[in-house]
Write an enzyme that holds these catalytic residues in place. Sequence first.
Site, PDB file in Angstrom:
ATOM      1  N   CYS A  61       0.835  -1.204   0.000  1.00 47.61           N
ATOM      2  CA  CYS A  61       0.000   0.000   0.000  1.00 47.61           C
ATOM      3  C   CYS A  61       0.870   1.255   0.000  1.00 47.61           C
ATOM      4  O   CYS A  61       0.629   2.194  -0.765  1.00 47.61           O
ATOM      5  CB  CYS A  61      -0.916  -0.015   1.222  1.00 47.61           C
ATOM      6  SG  CYS A  61      -2.127   1.331   1.251  1.00 47.61           S
ATOM      7  N   CYS A  62       1.899   1.283   0.838  1.00 51.90           N
ATOM      8  CA  CYS A  62       2.799   2.440   0.890  1.00 51.90           C
ATOM      9  C   CYS A  62       3.537   2.632  -0.431  1.00 51.90           C
ATOM     10  O   CYS A  62       3.811   3.766  -0.837  1.00 51.90           O
ATOM     11  CB  CYS A  62       3.809   2.281   2.022  1.00 51.90           C
ATOM     12  SG  CYS A  62       3.151   2.601   3.675  1.00 51.90           S
ATOM     13  N   CYS A  82      -0.809   7.826   7.793  1.00 49.39           N
ATOM     14  CA  CYS A  82      -2.185   7.654   7.331  1.00 49.39           C
ATOM     15  C   CYS A  82      -3.093   7.314   8.507  1.00 49.39           C
ATOM     16  O   CYS A  82      -2.672   6.671   9.479  1.00 49.39           O
ATOM     17  CB  CYS A  82      -2.251   6.556   6.276  1.00 49.39           C
ATOM     18  SG  CYS A  82      -1.439   6.984   4.715  1.00 49.39           S
ATOM     19  N   CYS A 133      -3.380   3.697   9.849  1.00 47.53           N
ATOM     20  CA  CYS A 133      -2.106   3.101  10.264  1.00 47.53           C
ATOM     21  C   CYS A 133      -1.429   3.853  11.397  1.00 47.53           C
ATOM     22  O   CYS A 133      -0.274   3.587  11.731  1.00 47.53           O
ATOM     23  CB  CYS A 133      -1.154   3.021   9.070  1.00 47.53           C
ATOM     24  SG  CYS A 133      -1.827   2.106   7.671  1.00 47.53           S
ATOM     25  N   CYS A 166       8.150   3.004   5.677  1.00 48.99           N
ATOM     26  CA  CYS A 166       7.201   2.918   4.572  1.00 48.99           C
ATOM     27  C   CYS A 166       7.889   2.771   3.222  1.00 48.99           C
ATOM     28  O   CYS A 166       7.237   2.553   2.210  1.00 48.99           O
ATOM     29  CB  CYS A 166       6.308   4.153   4.547  1.00 48.99           C
ATOM     30  SG  CYS A 166       7.222   5.693   4.328  1.00 48.99           S
TER      31      CYS A 166
END
Length: 240
Positions: free
Chosen positions: A114-115, A203, A206, A231
């Site tokens: 995702c990162c 985020c 997270c 990340c």
Amino acid sequence: MTTFDLDNAQTELQGKNPRAILKAALASFDNIAISFSGAEDVVLIDMALQIRQDIQVFSLDTGRLHPETYRFIDQVRKHYQIDIDVLSPNHEQLEAFVKQKGLFSFYDDGHQECCAIRKVEPLRRKLNTLDAWITGQRKDQSLDTRGNIPEVQMDTVFSSPGKALIKFNPLLNWSSAQVWDYIEAYQVPFNDLHKHGYISIGCEPCTRPVLPNQHERTGRWWWEDAAKKECGLHVGHAKP
């Protein structure tokens, strides 16, 4: 741009204070930008504007930030009367990822994928246009992954063939307490989430507040092993 002597700069800047490192960075490169996301980065913006008015600043909008963070970005823009280049993920990559894995896959298989889409790809796109960049990372944020980085370095992750990218870390040797002393002394804007127990802010899904005496990175990706709390923006940058 004249040829930049990295070895000499590393020797000259080792252990120097943030202003000296910033001054050297801004004097060495015209096409240089400050990466802005948190409290440390606004300290750098505040210092840099005392050295040079035409600084470039950019920020990553992952699409999953807290509402307070979006307001914070605009607060900084207005307070310093600067332009901030707000970068978004590639929408085709992001849409395909969310369609396949949903909005919370990182809880099951880790945050790296995702990162990579929401943060690393737009950052790489921006850094490809620069000769150097300035970050607010500090050693004490993560001794495992940031303990051995130098004040200035070749960015081995984001350099491209035939084009070296230089990375400056002016706040490297400062503690969190020194950052907040500066913020208080010079009335630097900061994210309202800091008032509610958030220290390291990423985020919304997270990030969570930390308890007193917990390390600041404890609130990031709390479901993962402590050694994985990067990340992808600053990994692979330890000084050999």
